[in-house]
Design a protein around this motif. Structure first.
Motif, PDB file in Angstrom:
ATOM      1  N   ARG A  68      -6.129   4.343   4.147  1.00 42.29           N
ATOM      2  CA  ARG A  68      -5.963   5.799   4.024  1.00 42.29           C
ATOM      3  C   ARG A  68      -4.935   6.205   5.061  1.00 42.29           C
ATOM      4  O   ARG A  68      -4.723   5.503   6.053  1.00 42.29           O
TER       5      ARG A  68
ATOM      6  N   TYR B 206       0.837  -1.201   0.000  1.00 45.05           N
ATOM      7  CA  TYR B 206       0.000   0.000   0.000  1.00 45.05           C
ATOM      8  C   TYR B 206       0.873   1.254   0.000  1.00 45.05           C
ATOM      9  O   TYR B 206       0.591   2.222  -0.704  1.00 45.05           O
TER      10      TYR B 206
ATOM     11  N   GLN C 204      -7.700   2.389  -3.013  1.00 40.29           N
ATOM     12  CA  GLN C 204      -9.033   1.805  -3.208  1.00 40.29           C
ATOM     13  C   GLN C 204      -8.956   0.630  -4.175  1.00 40.29           C
ATOM     14  O   GLN C 204      -8.035   0.549  -4.977  1.00 40.29           O
TER      15      GLN C 204
ATOM     16  N   ALA D  24      -4.809   7.661  -0.102  1.00 40.67           N
ATOM     17  CA  ALA D  24      -5.745   6.548   0.032  1.00 40.67           C
ATOM     18  C   ALA D  24      -5.468   5.522  -1.058  1.00 40.67           C
ATOM     19  O   ALA D  24      -4.933   5.845  -2.120  1.00 40.67           O
TER      20      ALA D  24
ATOM     21  N   ILE E 274      -6.346  -1.796  -8.276  1.00 44.16           N
ATOM     22  CA  ILE E 274      -6.238  -0.796  -7.212  1.00 44.16           C
ATOM     23  C   ILE E 274      -5.965   0.576  -7.806  1.00 44.16           C
ATOM     24  O   ILE E 274      -5.466   0.700  -8.918  1.00 44.16           O
TER      25      ILE E 274
ATOM     26  N   ARG F  22     -14.070   0.525  -3.162  1.00 41.35           N
ATOM     27  CA  ARG F  22     -14.034   0.506  -1.697  1.00 41.35           C
ATOM     28  C   ARG F  22     -12.653   0.927  -1.204  1.00 41.35           C
ATOM     29  O   ARG F  22     -11.645   0.568  -1.801  1.00 41.35           O
ATOM     30  N   VAL F  23     -12.634   1.696  -0.127  1.00 44.95           N
ATOM     31  CA  VAL F  23     -11.370   2.152   0.445  1.00 44.95           C
ATOM     32  C   VAL F  23     -10.706   0.985   1.163  1.00 44.95           C
ATOM     33  O   VAL F  23     -11.320   0.306   1.986  1.00 44.95           O
ATOM     34  N   LEU F  24      -9.437   0.759   0.826  1.00 39.89           N
ATOM     35  CA  LEU F  24      -8.655  -0.295   1.471  1.00 39.89           C
ATOM     36  C   LEU F  24      -7.792   0.270   2.590  1.00 39.89           C
ATOM     37  O   LEU F  24      -7.624  -0.353   3.626  1.00 39.89           O
TER      38      LEU F  24
END
Length: 154
Positions: free
Chosen positions: A122, A45, A114, A112, A93, A118-120
């Motif tokens: 932040r 991420y 996503q 962020a 993503i 949908r937000v994975l």
């Protein structure tokens, strides 16, 4: 010291916040980014947010992290991420930089990641500006502030 002398203390610089258009880095999760359960490892991420930062710099006409004729560089000072959900193998993503906030020698990015709407995750990434020769903190270069201010309406 006489009564007419005034000692002036430097006031801390005010924070300047710039809203930016989402800067996206799009990617499909590949096998090297997942564990045995096909769930993405958390470090990816941050890697994706870093790629979004490079895209932000590119769109603003800035180089890849060296400024002031190469005398100033960037370093990650702090990374804070809240994980909300997991990406899995094959998920598309999108990593984005949602805001940029400056103080004297750093830039704080709201970011962020996503997948499928949908937000994975932040978080906030603090980028410090340092002298290339010594690693000592230095003020945010004017060229960075100006370039990101110009790009905020994009």
């Amino acid at each position: 010291m006489t009564g007419s002398e005034i000692i002036a203390e430097a006031a801390p610089p005010a924070r300047v916040r710039l809203a930016v258009a989402d800067v996206l880095y799009s990617h499909r999760v590949c096998p090297a980014e997942v564990d045995g359960f096909n769930v993405v490892h958390f470090s990816n991420y941050l890697r994706w947010v870093s790629a979004a930062l490079m895209e932000l710099f590119e769109k603003a006409g800035l180089g890849p992290g060296r400024f002031c004729d190469g005398t100033v560089e960037i370093r990650v000072g702090r990374a804070q991420m809240a994980y909300v959900s997991s990406a899995r193998l094959g998920d598309p993503i999108e990593a984005s930089i949602r805001s940029v906030e400056f103080d004297r020698s750093s830039m704080i990015l709201g970011c962020a990641v996503q997948a499928n709407g949908r937000v994975l995750s932040r978080g906030r990434l603090t980028i410090a500006f340092v002298l290339s020769a010594t690693g000592a903190l230095t003020p945010v270069p004017d060229e960075v502030r100006a370039a990101l201010a110009r790009g905020r309406a994009a």
